[in-house]
Design a protein around this motif. Structure first.
Motif, short mmCIF file in Angstrom:
data_model
loop_
_atom_site.label_atom_id
_atom_site.label_comp_id
_atom_site.label_asym_id
_atom_site.label_seq_id
_atom_site.Cartn_x
_atom_site.Cartn_y
_atom_site.Cartn_z
N PRO A 47 41.64 38.90 57.69
CA PRO A 47 41.74 38.86 56.27
C PRO A 47 41.12 39.88 55.48
O PRO A 47 40.08 40.16 55.72
CB PRO A 47 41.45 37.28 56.02
N ALA A 48 41.97 40.10 54.17
CA ALA A 48 41.11 40.98 53.36
C ALA A 48 40.23 40.29 52.67
O ALA A 48 39.92 38.99 52.87
CB ALA A 48 42.09 41.42 52.29
N LEU A 49 39.24 41.05 52.12
CA LEU A 49 37.82 40.19 51.90
C LEU A 49 38.15 39.35 50.66
O LEU A 49 37.44 38.23 50.90
CB LEU A 49 36.93 41.53 51.51
N ARG A 50 38.75 39.22 49.73
CA ARG A 50 39.07 38.30 48.92
C ARG A 50 39.58 37.20 49.47
O ARG A 50 39.13 36.01 49.20
CB ARG A 50 40.07 38.75 47.66
N ASP A 51 40.47 37.21 50.38
CA ASP A 51 41.19 36.14 51.09
C ASP A 51 40.16 35.46 51.86
O ASP A 51 40.09 34.27 52.28
CB ASP A 51 42.49 36.50 51.99
N ARG A 133 35.01 54.06 45.28
CA ARG A 133 35.78 53.21 44.27
C ARG A 133 36.36 52.02 44.72
O ARG A 133 36.53 50.84 44.58
CB ARG A 133 36.82 54.00 43.37
N ALA A 134 37.07 52.16 46.09
CA ALA A 134 37.86 51.41 46.79
C ALA A 134 36.74 50.20 47.23
O ALA A 134 37.06 48.96 47.25
CB ALA A 134 38.42 51.73 48.02
N LEU A 135 35.67 50.71 47.78
CA LEU A 135 34.67 49.58 48.16
C LEU A 135 34.21 48.82 47.00
O LEU A 135 33.99 47.63 47.09
CB LEU A 135 33.41 50.39 48.93
N VAL A 136 33.84 49.52 46.01
CA VAL A 136 33.22 48.69 44.79
C VAL A 136 34.47 47.56 44.26
O VAL A 136 34.02 46.46 44.04
CB VAL A 136 33.07 49.54 43.57
N GLN A 137 35.70 47.95 43.98
CA GLN A 137 36.71 46.89 43.86
C GLN A 137 36.89 45.98 44.93
O GLN A 137 37.35 44.85 44.59
CB GLN A 137 37.85 47.69 43.64
N ALA A 138 36.71 46.16 46.04
CA ALA A 138 36.76 45.02 46.99
C ALA A 138 35.68 44.27 46.98
O ALA A 138 35.96 42.84 47.01
CB ALA A 138 36.76 45.74 48.37
N LEU A 139 34.53 44.60 46.65
CA LEU A 139 33.28 43.71 46.62
C LEU A 139 33.57 42.67 45.30
O LEU A 139 33.35 41.40 45.34
CB LEU A 139 32.07 44.64 46.47
N VAL A 140 34.01 43.30 44.32
CA VAL A 140 34.08 42.64 42.98
C VAL A 140 35.27 41.75 42.99
O VAL A 140 35.31 40.28 42.59
CB VAL A 140 34.10 43.28 41.60
N VAL A 143 34.48 38.08 44.72
CA VAL A 143 33.84 37.35 44.03
C VAL A 143 34.21 36.79 42.73
O VAL A 143 33.73 35.80 42.24
CB VAL A 143 32.30 37.40 44.07
N ALA A 144 35.37 37.57 42.24
CA ALA A 144 35.91 37.34 40.83
C ALA A 144 36.57 36.09 40.79
O ALA A 144 37.24 35.74 41.97
CB ALA A 144 36.41 38.41 40.33
N GLU A 145 36.96 35.52 39.53
CA GLU A 145 37.94 34.38 39.56
C GLU A 145 39.05 34.80 39.45
O GLU A 145 40.03 33.94 40.29
CB GLU A 145 37.47 33.56 38.12
N ARG A 146 39.56 35.96 39.03
CA ARG A 146 40.91 36.49 39.41
C ARG A 146 40.90 37.94 39.82
O ARG A 146 39.83 38.42 40.21
CB ARG A 146 41.40 36.93 37.74
N PRO A 147 42.04 38.27 40.46
CA PRO A 147 41.92 39.54 41.31
C PRO A 147 41.36 40.74 40.22
O PRO A 147 41.54 40.69 39.19
CB PRO A 147 43.44 39.71 41.47
N CYS A 148 40.91 41.65 41.00
CA CYS A 148 40.13 42.83 40.07
C CYS A 148 41.33 44.09 40.07
O CYS A 148 42.02 44.22 41.15
CB CYS A 148 39.07 43.33 40.89
#
Length: 462
Positions: A47-51, A133-140, A143-148
């Motif tokens: 799964p993608a990190l957010r999922d 940039r892709a790595l930073v967006q994936a990390l945020v 953990v964010a309440e909504r998608p980055c």
């Protein structure tokens, strides 16, 4: 792994083609020609990190930072094997059993084949800007309440929701974007991860220093009310050190903000003298009530810390007063430009802008318009805990002392100031408090600026 699906082709024998069909199936001419490339993965994707974090629970947000060193090794392997520019936000994946996975997308030629990459210097140079940039967006995003939405959205959320996000995530992301990362991401980020995991080996001591100034553009010639900040610290019988900064808020300029901040400090002082470790909710309620008794108009932003001899600290914040941690990095510097300190934010903002950003990346408005504060009901406030270590500088400050600079993260400002003070041989905590107040005036003196710095050391034997 990939290929191009060709449209059209010869008509099978015996089949008839309707008049005009050939013309109808021909692609419409366009000034921009884009090939259609189909990607087929030769293995199952995690799964993608957010999922993985929000839906599958394979990784808890609180454990994200501890797991990152293994991710950086996987990223280095992906870049060495596939080449630079192979990462997107969805490339970062995690499985509960297998751990990290990086779905690397190579660059393609017009014929759909994989474009050869010169990978000789990939590891030495570290991830290129696109991959960072892709790595930073994936990390945020994880953990964010909504998608980055994008990198700008990620950086804004890192600033506004620090303290809600894992402590130190902002430092990891900014180091990832700005540092040379020579010898790869794993080696470049290792000093910071060591600092993030550092804990006091024994009991600690804490000593607080503070500086405050009105701000030349804020002054109206009334010393009693020009400075609406209030700050103080006390050591209890148990050895715990409690400190606080209150930033008074007044809309009419009648000095009610000064009344509010001083009433809150007085109430906190009474509690400190009793040396009671109140539950955060009760503490906030008592401070709010004290302000209500002192003034019907004024209110205050607040940040409070309790530093215990066992090396733990707790923070309570409401409004836009901030707490930061400055920590020295260990080991030899990998480049001449590397600073020997790192800093990260410990508290979020409680503003109308923050409330908008929580639900939409299109948030706009005055970032200093408070929606949560002490006085007339505290609304939303935050409580968090952290581990300290000797050498740390714990900063509590009003927003005037953390005035941002254009296109520069305040954590980088703190790290640079700490490095300059260290090189000069001055006492780090009082010098940092003074430097922040002086910096606020140099940036225009638009607001009261108060900085309280708590120096953490090893406890001396009794």
């Amino acid at each position: 792994m990939s290929g191009v699906e060709e449209a059209g082709g010869d008509t099978a024998a015996g089949e008839e083609t309707a008049p005009g069909a050939e013309a109808a199936e021909s692609p419409v001419f366009s000034a921009v020609a884009v090939p259609e490339i189909t990607v087929r993965w030769n293995q199952e994707l995690a799964p993608a990190l957010r999922d993985a974090v929000t839906e599958h629970g394979s990784l808890e947000p609180a454990g994200l930072l501890d797991a990152l060193p293994e991710l950086w090794r996987t990223v280095d392997a992906a870049l060495e094997r596939v080449g630079p520019g192979c990462l997107v936000t969805e490339s970062v994946r995690h499985d509960a059993y297998e751990g990290w996975q990086v779905a690397a997308l190579p660059r393609y030629d017009l014929d759909g084949g994989i474009r050869p990459q010169d990978r000789r210097d990939v590891v030495v140079q570290g991830p290129p800007a696109r991959d960072r940039r892709a790595l930073v967006q994936a990390l945020v995003d994880a953990v964010a309440e909504r998608p980055c939405l994008d990198l700008r959205d990620a950086l804004r959320m890192l600033d506004v929701f620090a303290g809600i996000f894992p402590h130190g995530l902002d430092a990891v992301c900014h180091r990832l974007l700005a540092h040379d990362l020579r010898l790869g991401a794993a080696a470049g980020l290792a000093p910071l991860h060591e600092a993030l995991r550092r804990r006091a080996p024994g009991r600690i001591s804490a000593t607080c220093y503070q500086e405050s100034a009105v701000g030349s553009r804020k002054a109206k010639g009334d010393p009693a009310t020009d400075n609406e900040d209030a700050a103080g610290a006390a050591r209890g019988a148990s050895g715990a050190v409690r400190c606080a900064v209150f930033d008074g808020v007044t809309g009419s300029g009648d000095g009610s903000g000064a009344l509010a901040s001083r009433a809150a400090l007085d109430q906190a002082g009474r509690r400190w003298r009793m040396d009671e470790d109140l539950p955060p909710q009760q503490l906030v309620d008592e401070l709010d009530a004290a302000i209500g008794r002192a003034t019907a108009e004024g209110s205050a932003a607040a940040v409070l810390a309790t530093v215990r001899p066992d090396g733990t600290a707790s923070l309570v914040s409401a409004g836009d007063a901030e707490a930061w941690l400055v920590r020295p990095l260990r080991g030899p510097a990998s480049t001449a430009r590397e600073l020997p300190f790192a800093a990260w934010k410990l508290t979020p903002a409680h503003t109308g802008y923050a409330e908008q950003l929580r639900i939409t990346p299109d948030a706009e408005g005055e970032e200093s318009a408070l929606v949560n504060y002490l006085g007339n009901g505290p609304g939303r406030w935050t409580h968090s805990t952290l581990a300290l270590a000797p050498g740390d500088l714990l900063l509590l400050a009003s927003d005037g002392a953390t005035e941002p600079e254009r296109d520069r993260w305040f954590g980088a400002v703190l790290a640079e100031l700490a490095a300059q003070i260290d090189a000069s041989g001055r006492p780090p905590a009082p010098a940092l408090a003074a430097a922040l107040v002086q910096r606020a005036e140099a940036l225009g003196g638009w607001d009261n600026a108060t900085a309280l710095v708590c120096a953490i050391g090893e406890a001396k034997d009794a």
